[in-house]
Design an enzyme around this catalytic site. Structure first.
Site, PDB file in Angstrom:
ATOM      1  N   PHE A 142      49.109  53.337   4.549  1.00 37.59           N
ATOM      2  CA  PHE A 142      47.665  53.222   4.274  1.00 37.59           C
ATOM      3  C   PHE A 142      47.294  51.861   3.668  1.00 37.59           C
ATOM      4  O   PHE A 142      46.620  51.778   2.637  1.00 37.59           O
ATOM      5  CB  PHE A 142      47.175  54.318   3.313  1.00 37.59           C
ATOM      6  CG  PHE A 142      47.259  55.729   3.820  1.00 37.59           C
ATOM      7  CD1 PHE A 142      47.362  56.015   5.174  1.00 37.59           C
ATOM      8  CD2 PHE A 142      47.208  56.789   2.920  1.00 37.59           C
ATOM      9  CE1 PHE A 142      47.426  57.332   5.635  1.00 37.59           C
ATOM     10  CE2 PHE A 142      47.275  58.110   3.363  1.00 37.59           C
ATOM     11  CZ  PHE A 142      47.385  58.384   4.712  1.00 37.59           C
ATOM     12  N   THR A 162      52.958  58.313   2.668  1.00 37.19           N
ATOM     13  CA  THR A 162      52.495  58.315   1.282  1.00 37.19           C
ATOM     14  C   THR A 162      53.212  59.464   0.583  1.00 37.19           C
ATOM     15  O   THR A 162      53.023  60.620   0.967  1.00 37.19           O
ATOM     16  CB  THR A 162      50.963  58.516   1.218  1.00 37.19           C
ATOM     17  OG1 THR A 162      50.332  57.392   1.835  1.00 37.19           O
ATOM     18  CG2 THR A 162      50.473  58.635  -0.218  1.00 37.19           C
ATOM     19  N   ASN A 203      49.360  64.151  13.854  1.00 37.34           N
ATOM     20  CA  ASN A 203      49.774  62.863  13.295  1.00 37.34           C
ATOM     21  C   ASN A 203      51.166  62.505  13.859  1.00 37.34           C
ATOM     22  O   ASN A 203      51.670  63.187  14.744  1.00 37.34           O
ATOM     23  CB  ASN A 203      49.796  62.972  11.759  1.00 37.34           C
ATOM     24  CG  ASN A 203      49.393  61.661  11.103  1.00 37.34           C
ATOM     25  OD1 ASN A 203      49.870  60.599  11.490  1.00 37.34           O
ATOM     26  ND2 ASN A 203      48.521  61.720  10.120  1.00 37.34           N
TER      27      ASN A 203
HETATM   28  C1  FMN Z   1      50.755  51.947  13.348  1.00 36.68           C
HETATM   29  C2  FMN Z   1      50.113  53.291  13.195  1.00 36.68           C
HETATM   30  C3  FMN Z   1      49.295  53.539  12.096  1.00 36.68           C
HETATM   31  C4  FMN Z   1      48.691  54.798  11.948  1.00 36.68           C
HETATM   32  N1  FMN Z   1      47.869  55.017  10.879  1.00 36.68           N
HETATM   33  C5  FMN Z   1      47.246  56.211  10.755  1.00 36.68           C
HETATM   34  C6  FMN Z   1      46.342  56.440   9.694  1.00 36.68           C
HETATM   35  O1  FMN Z   1      46.060  55.569   8.872  1.00 36.68           O
HETATM   36  N2  FMN Z   1      45.768  57.669   9.603  1.00 36.68           N
HETATM   37  C7  FMN Z   1      46.017  58.670  10.506  1.00 36.68           C
HETATM   38  O2  FMN Z   1      45.460  59.764  10.391  1.00 36.68           O
HETATM   39  N3  FMN Z   1      46.873  58.458  11.542  1.00 36.68           N
HETATM   40  C8  FMN Z   1      47.472  57.272  11.684  1.00 36.68           C
HETATM   41  N4  FMN Z   1      48.324  57.069  12.736  1.00 36.68           N
HETATM   42  C9  FMN Z   1      48.595  58.182  13.669  1.00 36.68           C
HETATM   43  C10 FMN Z   1      47.715  58.148  14.911  1.00 36.68           C
HETATM   44  O3  FMN Z   1      46.349  58.263  14.571  1.00 36.68           O
HETATM   45  C11 FMN Z   1      48.104  59.300  15.865  1.00 36.68           C
HETATM   46  O4  FMN Z   1      47.838  60.535  15.232  1.00 36.68           O
HETATM   47  C12 FMN Z   1      49.579  59.272  16.256  1.00 36.68           C
HETATM   48  O5  FMN Z   1      50.029  57.951  16.405  1.00 36.68           O
HETATM   49  C13 FMN Z   1      49.838  60.028  17.555  1.00 36.68           C
HETATM   50  O6  FMN Z   1      49.105  59.505  18.638  1.00 36.68           O
HETATM   51  P1  FMN Z   1      49.701  58.425  19.671  1.00 36.68           P
HETATM   52  O7  FMN Z   1      50.988  58.977  20.198  1.00 36.68           O
HETATM   53  O8  FMN Z   1      48.629  58.270  20.709  1.00 36.68           O
HETATM   54  O9  FMN Z   1      49.923  57.179  18.905  1.00 36.68           O
HETATM   55  C14 FMN Z   1      48.933  55.821  12.908  1.00 36.68           C
HETATM   56  C15 FMN Z   1      49.750  55.555  14.019  1.00 36.68           C
HETATM   57  C16 FMN Z   1      50.331  54.310  14.175  1.00 36.68           C
HETATM   58  C17 FMN Z   1      51.208  54.056  15.384  1.00 36.68           C
END
Ligand code: FMN
Length: 337
Positions: A115, A178, A245
């Site tokens: 975060f 976190t 997530n």
């Molecule tokens: C570099 C990075 C940072 C992320 N930061 C957050 C975040 O701050 N808050 C959150 O809810 N999810 C965060 N995520 C999770 C994404 O929102 C998502 O739920 C997760 O990556 C699965 O989707 P995807 O496979 O399309 O990436 C993050 C993902 C990545 C790769």
């Protein structure tokens, strides 16, 4: 094709392959280019979910533009909504670098950003006066300096600072980066947190309908644990669930990426596709399809998007697929839905 063969190749080599610096450069470029971009959020797939009208169901997932630095660009690239954040009440630098790793053969990312964000007040200042062309979700998390026992007040301060600006709020209790955050998914802690946040939102609504509040869950919860989360959400009138997530699991990684598998953090992308869809299917079944779900995790193609909708999602979000497939993915999905 042009993206994968030319743009992605160049981007993945930029800054000696430092994934976080590439991310920063790309955000800066999008931010500078956004005034020149013609608005092109794809239409034709409009839908109304938890009382909000979305021009299309494909959203940008939380974490890519945490501080809302390139906001106008996302609608121009075709996204039907954007979730900024996760932001925390206290500004914080996040974990030490390196903290973002591309696992290319597996089309995955491991991150332990922690975060990193400029804080809720800075986001409120940025959003003040901004006119957006697509609905805005705001993801809220707990500041690292705040002990988990005092988490409720930390989230509440953020909600108060940002309430005016969001179309919906995502309560993030599922980031693995976190310490203690995921314990807020436990029944007692979640009950207290959601009770307070719903009450605060109702106060802030001042007689109007309260804005939607959603809860984002981890893919690593067992079915009984998800069941408990759903009970607590129902008790407080939570408007929707975001699933999922990143995962702590390292299943599904290709041999070439095993060297990075030991990096701490959450895994996203292709290895998450099946699991995220399974969680969405389970939530949909448990709630009789009545609780709106934003399906997120490993969406890389129109077929993945359709499968997520078939599993019971009303809306979708994309992060890692956007990095590997490029902005064309959003339009491709919308064309084929
Ligand atoms: C570099 C990075 C940072 C992320 N930061 C957050 C975040 O701050 N808050 C959150 O809810 N999810 C965060 N995520 C999770 C994404 O929102 C998502 O739920 C997760 O990556 C699965 O989707 P995807 O496979 O399309 O990436 C993050 C993902 C990545 C790769």
């Amino acid at each position: 094709m042009v993206y994968k063969q030319v743009v992605r190749k160049a981007l993945f080599r930029l800054h000696g392959g430092d994934a976080e610096r590439v991310h920063e450069t790309t955000l800066k470029a999008l931010r500078s280019l956004s005034p020149l971009m013609r608005f092109s959020t794809a239409g034709g797939n409009e839908r109304t979910v938890f009382g909000i009208r979305f021009p299309n169901p494909v959203g940008l997932a939380a974490g890519l533009d945490k501080d809302g630095r390139a906001l106008p660009a996302w609608a121009a690239l075709g996204f039907g909504f954007v979730e900024v954040g996760t932001v925390t009440w206290h500004p914080q630098p996040g974990n030490p670098k390196p903290r973002l790793f591309r696992l290319r053969d597996s089309e995955a990312i491991i991150n332990r950003m922690g975060f990193n964000n400029a804080g809720s007040q800075a986001l409120a200042d940025r959003l003040d006066g901004l006119k957006l062309k697509a609905p805005l979700g705001i993801s809220l998390g707990k500041s690292k300096v705040t002990p988990v026992e005092e988490a409720v007040e930390d989230y509440r301060q953020s909600l108060k600072a940002l309430y005016r600006f969001g179309d919906y709020f995502a309560i993030n209790v599922s980031s693995p980066n976190t310490p203690g955050l995921r314990s807020l998914q436990d029944k007692g802690a979640l009950d207290e947190l959601l009770g307070e946040l719903v009450a605060t939102a109702s106060d802030l609504a001042a007689g109007q309908a309260r804005k939607p509040i959603l809860v984002k869950i981890a893919p690593d919860l067992t079915e009984p644990a998800i069941g408990e989360v759903l009970d607590v959400c129902a008790a407080h009138g939570i408007d929707g669930l975001i699933a999922t997530n990143t995962t702590l699991s390292r299943d599904g990684l290709r041999p070439a990426d095993q060297a990075l598998a030991g990096e701490a953090g959450g895994l996203s992308g292709r290895p998450l596709t099946e699991r995220a869809r399974e969680v969405v299917r389970f939530v949909s079944k448990e709630t009789g399809g009545k609780l709106p779900i934003i399906g997120v995790g490993g969406i890389f193609s129109p077929d993945d998007a359709k499968a997520m909708l078939d599993a019971g999602a009303s809306l979708l979000q994309i992060y890692t697929g956007f990095i590997y497939e490029g902005p064309g993915l959003v339009k491709r999905i919308n064309r084929e839905l």
